[in-house]
Design a protein around this motif. Structure first.
Motif, short mmCIF file in Angstrom:
data_model
loop_
_atom_site.label_atom_id
_atom_site.label_comp_id
_atom_site.label_asym_id
_atom_site.label_seq_id
_atom_site.Cartn_x
_atom_site.Cartn_y
_atom_site.Cartn_z
N UNK A 73 -1.22 5.47 9.55
CA UNK A 73 -0.43 4.24 9.41
C UNK A 73 -1.21 3.16 8.66
N UNK A 74 -2.53 3.24 8.72
CA UNK A 74 -3.36 2.21 8.07
C UNK A 74 -3.28 2.24 6.54
N UNK B 14 0.66 2.81 0.84
CA UNK B 14 0.67 1.57 1.64
C UNK B 14 0.54 1.88 3.13
N UNK B 15 0.13 0.89 3.94
CA UNK B 15 0.21 1.05 5.38
C UNK B 15 1.68 1.20 5.78
N UNK B 16 1.93 1.93 6.85
CA UNK B 16 3.30 2.05 7.33
C UNK B 16 3.43 1.48 8.73
#
Lengths: 246, 246
Positions: free
Chosen positions: A50-51, A57-59
């Motif tokens: 997620x980072x 991109x981060x999610x």
């Protein structure tokens, strides 16, 4: 060597990751799944991805999915990606967008709205802290929304001129895999009543046709299939209502 | 002759159709919009196209979009289609899926969740019939979800190594257009507090950068731009809360 497909999602419940597993299993694709790790390991894998890694991109939330350099999130988005790769997205560019519309609508109506029945106020609070609102929402949802959704899918299924149990008639697509499975778990009484009404025969036939596909049938009876429990779809006896209760 | 783009949506409020309008306006694309008709005419146009036309399935809800033989629904899906056609979807196939993930997350968190603050029980009942639950949800949403969403977008914006105010750094995409505009209308007090905290400077800069794009600025000051009112984003003074109220 082709990059493997990697599903990165919490273990313990089917959750939103399940829609992606079903597409991979249907196609007989090789994939890794963090749900096979311990819960803490799967959680760590989710957090890491997620980072934002390597130009992605981060999610915001899982499920996330990795294929080579590409990391993406959002269930419908991952399904659309896989649909093209695995030959489950009809024929040609236009079908891709029609199927995405159907999948998004199924995920909204048969997954997100059902989830919100047990968390109508906010997901950061426990069910017990919004039990009253959850009960009211369940009653109103079963009364107003369930027949609207089932009626819509029945209309889609009847609209195809070609023979076949699928949303696009004779062409099976990943949108067929979303279906009513979790709704049957969350609201068994209302779904029993819906089935017995005879108004949604095509919808129930679609669900049975999906479960009868050899790869899906084999997956559902395997140990890889996790049980519904505390995830998107939950069973609370007090919310197991029929339309007349509202 | 190229087929025109046709947005088929109710007139009277910006609604979910607005995200699509912004993409078309940004690109300077020629399009027709049923919002320019009377309310009854726009409603009839929506109903007709939802029934399914010429090999397209019936759809559940507007916005719907027509381009030649193709008719599709679902805001993110229409944006994805237009993003490719109008050059607002980054470069290459992989970006397309990254941008779709970002747009879906923005539509979920900054549009759907905000909508559900005034209709937490069911959309078939009036706001007045779920006012109490709406008030509780608004307070909890502003406390738990708003900082989570703003924090996430700030993280995305800070993660891009390249210079530029956009979600993908120097590359403007249609996902940038979703942003916080409607949240500012629905929750002005909480958004004022968020702005003054200085924690989400990039998020507010993105919103300003979007509004400053020449075609968007020109659209926003035109008569084509409808006012927020009874649609997705609503202002109810009793729900205009800050985190401390929860």
């Amino acid at each position: 060597m082709a990059s493997p497909y990697e599903l990165i999602y919490y273990g313990g419940v089917p959750g939103r990751g399940e829609h992606i597993r079903l597409a991979l299993e249907e196609a007989g694709a090789a994939y890794t799944d963090t749900a096979t790790l311990t819960f803490n390991e799967s959680r760590e894998a989710v957090t890491t991805v997620l980072e934002g890694i390597q130009g992605n991109p981060p999610y915001f939330a899982p499920p996330t999915f990795r294929h080579g350099d590409l990391i993406i999130s959002q269930t419908s988005n991952i399904l659309m990606y896989l649909g093209s790769k695995l030959g489950l997205a009809g024929s040609g560019e236009n079908d891709k967008y029609r199927i995405n519309a159907l999948a998004l609508t199924a995920l909204d109506g048969l997954s997100n709205e059902v989830h919100d029945c047990h968390h109508p106020i906010v997901v950061e609070l426990y069910y017990e802290d919004q039990k009253e609102e959850s009960h009211r929402r369940s009653k109103e949802w079963v009364k107003h929304r369930l027949p609207k959704h089932l009626g819509y899918w029945e209309k889609v299924l009847k609209s195809t001129e070609a023979e076949g149990p699928w949303l696009l008639g004779s062409t099976f697509t990943y949108a067929d895999l979303v279906c009513i499975d979790g709704v049957l778990f969350a609201f068994p009484k209302a779904m029993k009543q819906a089935k017995e009404s005879g108004k949604y025969n095509r919808v129930f036939q679609l669900w049975e046709a999906v479960r009868a596909r050899p790869n899906i049938a084999s997956y559902l009876s395997s140990e890889r299939r996790q049980k519904y429990d505390w995830g998107i779809y939950r069973y609370y006896p007090e919310n197991d209502v029929v339309a007349e209760d509202a």
